[in-house]
Design an enzyme around this catalytic site. Structure first.
Site, PDB file in Angstrom:
ATOM      1  N   LYS A  35       0.726  -1.049  -0.060  1.00 55.70           N
ATOM      2  CA  LYS A  35       0.079   0.286   0.143  1.00 55.70           C
ATOM      3  C   LYS A  35       0.657   1.242   0.093  1.00 55.70           C
ATOM      4  CE  LYS A  35      -0.107  -0.789   5.081  1.00 55.70           C
ATOM      5  NZ  LYS A  35      -1.162  -0.579   6.313  1.00 55.70           N
ATOM      6  N   TYR A 254      16.649  29.813   8.965  1.00 48.89           N
ATOM      7  CA  TYR A 254      15.734  30.786   9.610  1.00 48.89           C
ATOM      8  C   TYR A 254      15.489  30.866  10.559  1.00 48.89           C
ATOM      9  CZ  TYR A 254      13.888  30.945   4.668  1.00 48.89           C
ATOM     10  OH  TYR A 254      13.556  31.548   3.126  1.00 48.89           O
TER      11      TYR A 254
HETATM   12  C1  PLP Z   1      -0.645  -1.618   6.912  1.00 50.91           C
HETATM   13  C2  PLP Z   1      -1.538  -3.184   7.224  1.00 50.91           C
HETATM   14  C3  PLP Z   1      -0.274  -3.597   7.443  1.00 50.91           C
HETATM   15  C4  PLP Z   1       0.887  -4.083   7.686  1.00 50.91           C
HETATM   16  O1  PLP Z   1       1.389  -2.754   8.628  1.00 50.91           O
HETATM   17  P1  PLP Z   1       2.851  -2.806   9.161  1.00 50.91           P
HETATM   18  O2  PLP Z   1       3.035  -2.445  10.515  1.00 50.91           O
HETATM   19  O3  PLP Z   1       3.340  -2.177   7.881  1.00 50.91           O
HETATM   20  O4  PLP Z   1       3.688  -4.828   8.348  1.00 50.91           O
HETATM   21  C5  PLP Z   1      -0.890  -5.801   7.904  1.00 50.91           C
HETATM   22  N1  PLP Z   1      -2.124  -5.403   7.920  1.00 50.91           N
HETATM   23  C6  PLP Z   1      -2.691  -4.545   7.406  1.00 50.91           C
HETATM   24  C7  PLP Z   1      -4.609  -4.589   7.287  1.00 50.91           C
HETATM   25  C8  PLP Z   1      -2.694  -3.528   6.655  1.00 50.91           C
HETATM   26  O5  PLP Z   1      -3.731  -2.185   7.001  1.00 50.91           O
END
Ligand code: PLP
Length: 381
Positions: A35, A254
């Protein structure tokens, strides 16, 4: 000439990290979570290295189309399921498996016309209170799904809120076990932290690691990436474009946030918050110059940061500056080997590696490191 900034993706490290996951998860099938454009790396850039996974999990339908366009014919799971009824048409067309976490999604499925029954992952809310059916409502949702002609197979999933921390997984695991005891279907429980820290209790038909594939420790600072034998998969690097000699009392940047207490050289590096480097990173945030560890001084600006050159007296305009990852990614660099874990930079900035790797800005060019030849990894059957 373009600005000297470059992000580099390291495919061999992705392969290595996937192998580490398999060592913990044993016979579980592995969803490679890609994702957020593969946690900022680019789905197309990680695909070859991760194709030894058993499936790809993501949540954006356009990203699912991109994985199919790469030629992936295996499982793809939508982690948040569909967002509106017509998304189900794409699921039918591309053979996407999807999470079902609420009644509306079951209603849409019941009204969906398809020749292709769908594989769904029914999600239980195990205490995180984001998505999923409450334990006492799981059974009726499971029964409803199983009765639909639109549904092929119902699997069961949950997501841990505290697999990385002291609260742990006991309560969530007990709730899931209790609610699903006599329900048939494959199971998927573990994210990265659960895969690494609670493998024996969370192994199941499927595991869903994300961050661990990208070489960041999900439970930093309790454990670091080296502890889990993970390798960094993303480097952000640039060069010095200027040098200043400061006298006692001179200030930097800054707000004049940093004031020199001794004469010192500082370098001006071509990276700023418009590249995704966190503006909140304070003086003291670690950085590598020519592979030597030093620190940020003064405020991060849009296009530049300032770094202390005291430990690297030979550094000058053109020197490589590594913001995180592996030194030596820029052309002509001789500094191989030194590492700056993204988790250390994230901690200094009050955030997590996830956020930094996802935030690398579109204006930053990205290279994929050339691979030494590796024997192809075949997916498990
Ligand atoms: C993002 C996600 C994962 C992976 O999580 P990590 O902490 O990056 O391993 C697993 N299951 C779901 C439902 C997620 O949304």
């Amino acid at each position: 000439m373009p600005r000297p900034i470059l992000a580099t993706v390291h495919p061999a490290a992705l392969q290595h990290n996937l192998t580490q996951v398999r060592r913990h998860a044993l016979q579980s099938r592995v969803w490679a979570v890609v994702k957020a454009n593969a946690y900022g790396h680019g789905i197309e850039r990680v695909f070859d290295a991760l194709r030894a996974a058993d499936g790809f999990a993501l949540l954006d339908l356009a990203e699912a189309e991109r994985v199919r366009a790469l030629g992936w014919r295996g499982p793809i799971l939508l982690l948040e399921g569909v967002f509106e009824p017509r998304d189900l048409e794409l699921c039918s067309r591309l053979g996407l498996w999807h999470t079902v976490h609420c009644d509306a999604q079951i209603d849409w499925l019941a009204a969906h016309k398809t020749q292709q029954p769908h594989r769904v992952f029914l999600k239980m809310n195990s205490g995180m209170n984001r998505l999923g059916f409450a334990p006492e409502r799981l059974r009726s949702a499971w029964a409803r799904l199983n009765a639909l002609t639109q549904v092929d197979e119902v699997s069961l999933m949950m997501h841990f809120s505290d697999a990385d921390g002291p609260k742990g997984i006991d309560a969530a695991l007990a709730a899931f076990d209790e609610a699903t005891r006599d329900l048939s279907g494959e199971r998927s429980l573990a994210n990265s932290a659960a895969v690494l820290r609670h493998a024996e209790r969370t192994r199941a038909d499927w595991v869903r690691p994300g961050i661990v594939l990208y070489g960041s420790a999900p439970d930093f600072p309790e454990h670091d990436a080296a502890h889990w034998q993970l390798q960094p998969t993303q480097t952000l690097a640039t060069r010095l474009i200027g040098v200043q000699q400061l006298q006692v009392g001179d200030s930097v940047g800054y707000g004049s946030r940093f004031v020199a207490e001794r004469p010192m050289r500082i370098g001006i590096a071509a990276v700023g918050y418009a590249d995704g480097y966190p503006r909140v990173a304070p003086t003291g945030t670690p950085v590598l110059v020519d592979g030597v560890r030093t620190q940020l001084v003064g405020r991060v600006s849009m296009d530049m940061v300032t770094v202390d050159l005291t430990p690297v007296p030979d550094a000058g305009v053109g020197s490589e500056v590594t913001l995180w990852g592996r030194a030596g990614t820029l052309a002509g660099s001789t500094q191989r080997g030194a590492l700056l874990p993204i988790d250390e930079v994230a901690q200094a900035a009050g955030t997590v590696g996830y956020e930094l790797m996802c935030a690398v800005a579109p204006r930053v060019p990205v290279a994929v490191e050339a691979q030494q030849h590796q024997p192809p990894l075949e997916p498990r059957t």
